[in-house]
Structures are given as C-alpha cells and as structure tokens.
Write an enzyme that holds these catalytic residues in place. Structure first.
Site, mmCIF file in Angstrom:
data_model
loop_
_atom_site.group_PDB
_atom_site.id
_atom_site.type_symbol
_atom_site.label_atom_id
_atom_site.label_comp_id
_atom_site.label_asym_id
_atom_site.label_seq_id
_atom_site.Cartn_x
_atom_site.Cartn_y
_atom_site.Cartn_z
ATOM 1 N N CYS A 2 -29.947 27.150 -117.485
ATOM 2 C CA CYS A 2 -30.515 25.633 -117.797
ATOM 3 C C CYS A 2 -29.798 24.603 -118.114
ATOM 4 O O CYS A 2 -28.551 25.023 -118.589
ATOM 5 C CB CYS A 2 -31.617 25.923 -118.884
ATOM 6 S SG CYS A 2 -32.864 27.387 -118.313
ATOM 7 N N ARG A 16 -35.047 19.159 -120.456
ATOM 8 C CA ARG A 16 -34.277 20.090 -119.894
ATOM 9 C C ARG A 16 -34.628 20.540 -118.484
ATOM 10 O O ARG A 16 -36.007 20.001 -118.107
ATOM 11 C CB ARG A 16 -34.196 21.359 -120.791
ATOM 12 C CG ARG A 16 -35.790 22.075 -120.816
ATOM 13 C CD ARG A 16 -36.067 23.061 -119.970
ATOM 14 N NE ARG A 16 -35.126 24.036 -120.072
ATOM 15 C CZ ARG A 16 -35.143 25.161 -121.125
ATOM 16 N NH1 ARG A 16 -36.276 25.089 -121.877
ATOM 17 N NH2 ARG A 16 -34.402 26.229 -121.217
ATOM 18 N N ASN A 79 -30.802 30.170 -122.156
ATOM 19 C CA ASN A 79 -30.325 31.481 -121.821
ATOM 20 C C ASN A 79 -29.015 31.453 -122.246
ATOM 21 O O ASN A 79 -27.989 30.632 -122.077
ATOM 22 C CB ASN A 79 -30.011 31.780 -120.349
ATOM 23 C CG ASN A 79 -29.949 33.404 -120.081
ATOM 24 O OD1 ASN A 79 -30.515 34.078 -120.788
ATOM 25 N ND2 ASN A 79 -29.255 33.637 -119.008
#
Length: 325
Positions: A2, A16, A79
């Site tokens: 991401c 995001r 992540n």
C-alpha cells in the site's frame, strides 16, 4: 502492499491506496462517541472521539484499515511483512493488540502530539483477532495538519519516526525508505542544464526530463520515491474540489493495475482495491474503488455522533457512467 500520503492546502488531506489481492468486503464505518470499545487486555473505553474510516466488513468490531477522528487526526496501517514484531504481555505497559491500535489512538488523541504520549506507554501484544483471522504485520502513518509520524513495531521495541515527506509505503523500514531518497536528489520538476561534460551538445528534446531516473515500478521503495516526488511538487488551487482531485492524482501515480503484480496463485493479482482521501478538518471521507472511478463522499458530521451503534456504508464498487446525451 500500500501507499499512504498527506497533502496540505488550506486544509489537511490524508489517505492511502489499499493494494491487495483479496477484498474483505470493505465498508465505510463510522464509530460514534458512545460506541463501547472493548479491548483484550485493558479496560473498555465507553466515551471517545467519533471516528470515520474504511474497515474490513467481517465483524461488528471496527477493524479499520485507515481512519480519521473528529479532531483531525488520521491514521493508516500498511503491510510491514518480515519486519513487524509483536510482543508478549507486559504488565508494566498498556497492552494493545495491533487491530485495536487505531481505535485506541483515534478515540483519545486529538493530534499527533497527543498520540505520541499514548504510544510511549503501548506494548503491541501478539493476540490474534480470531483463530481464522491472524494478525497482519503492520506499521502505521499518523498525520494531522502540523506533523506526521511513522510507528513501527520492531524487535527492539516500538519505534517512532518523524515523517518530513508525508509518505509511507511498506518495506524496508521507514528510516531506510527515507535514506533512499538521497539517490534522487538530482530530480526536478524543471528540465536540467546540460552538465554532461566536454563540448557535447545534448538536446532538450522533451518536457519532464528533470524527472528522468524517477522509478516507475510497483515495488515499495519505488512507490515511496515516486509519491514523495509527486507530492513535493504537486500544485493545486486550495478549494475542496481542486485539493481532493489533486490528492487522488498523487496516489494515482502509483496505482496498481490488476494483472501487473502476480501473487503465488494462478488466479490472484495485487491491485488497488480502493483509494481513500480524508479532509481531516471537515471529517469528510472521499474514496474511489478499482471498479468505480467516481469519487464518493461520506461526511462524519451528518451522522448522530452521540449514538452507541456503528454506522456502515458498503463501498460502491460498480462503475458510475455520466451520460451527457
């Protein structure tokens, strides 16, 4: 994988790209002030700031991916595979699970400075949400109108970095991501002078030559450099439509197209499932999804913020066409 970013005009914007290979029925979730936050190892919080964000649609508990509270503090979890380390219970610390971190911080902190104080006492304890839903390895970006930080759970403990570029991707750890920007210090939004050397007459044959060398692949480090450059050089008017539109263009510079990032499965590819944009001053969430290019908005302040029940809106994933004839 991401990418998160902030952007400041007259207001503060944060959001995001959520890149993954599987959707968990994501939804916009509004947590009113009197929803009771239950925690695994600490006392419940019965009254708190109202929160709006995007969460997994798999349980009644708000499993936020990213969110903003009514005071203007925003957070996104990204992540952090191979680096995130969650600890065992520590009786001298405030033991919060990673999936509880966003509600815990946004429920009580009105800005980054207040979040720092809470983080100084937190131990991210290794407790799964459920047997069938283990913890994701994450790190987080927090942002308000004045500053941004990155929070990383490392082997040596919880590390907090100032974030001067207002961007976060995945790996490596943030200090290394920031250091790698030194490799691109020659880039510019203007065409460069000919400094090749000798008497070689080199042509300025195209606009945009100041960006030659800016990476365009989909790796974490490359997306970090690309968005940091795009954000730093972005220009827009300061009205809401211009600011929101520019924010989506910033994150659009590293959007992942379905099919370009293969996962170890013959039918799975990572792609940008949604892009979020929060105006944290007004507590408005804007989003687009991979299958719906239209910007959809949800306004926190149009809800009953003193209620005790979650409010959910499923993401609109069908493309919206605007016929003009």
């Amino acid at each position: 994988m991401c990418t998160a970013s902030n952007y400041i005009t007259d207001d503060h914007y944060f959001g995001r790209n959520f890149d993954y290979e599987i959707s968990y029925n994501e939804r916009v979730t509004i947590t009113p002030r009197n929803y009771k936050f239950e925690f695994r190892k600490i006392d419940a919080i019965e009254s708190h700031y109202a929160i709006i964000g995007i969460a997994a649609g798999i349980d009644s508990y708000p499993l936020y991916y990213d969110a903003c509270n009514e005071k203007g503090l925003a957070i996104a979890g990204l992540n952090f595979a191979g680096n995130a380390v969650y600890k065992e219970f520590d009786e001298d610390m405030v033991n919060v699970t990673p999936f509880e971190l966003i509600p815990y911080l946004l429920g009580q902190a009105g800005n980054v400075a207040e979040a720092r104080k809470l983080l100084s006492e937190i131990n991210l304890v290794n407790i799964n949400f459920a047997d069938e839903l283990p913890l994701s390895p994450l790190h987080w970006m927090l942002s308000d109108g004045k500053e941004a930080i990155v929070v990383e759970p490392l082997e040596e403990g919880l590390k907090i970095y100032d974030n001067p570029v207002g961007v976060l991707t995945n790996n490596p750890p943030f200090d290394k991501q920031l250091f790698y920007l030194n490799n691109y210090r020659n880039l510019s939004n203007r065409n460069p002078e000919n400094t090749f050397g000798g008497d070689i007459d080199l042509d300025e044959y195209s606009r945009g030559m100041g960006g030659i060398g800016l990476p365009g692949d989909l790796s974490s480090a490359s997306r970090f450099a690309k968005v940091a450059f795009t954000r730093a050089n972005s220009y827009s008017d300061s009205d809401e439509a211009s600011s929101v539109g520019q924010f989506f263009h910033i994150l659009g510079s590293v959007e992942q197209q379905n099919g370009c990032t293969f996962i170890d499965d013959p039918d799975l590819y990572e792609y940008t499932i949604y892009t979020s944009c929060y105006n944290t001053n007004k507590a408005i969430l804007y989003y687009r999804t991979y299958h719906n290019s239209q910007i959809t908005a949800v306004d926190l302040n149009r809800e009953d913020l003193d209620s005790s029940e979650l409010i959910n809106y499923l993401l609109i994933n069908e493309e919206q066409f605007n016929f003009i004839n």
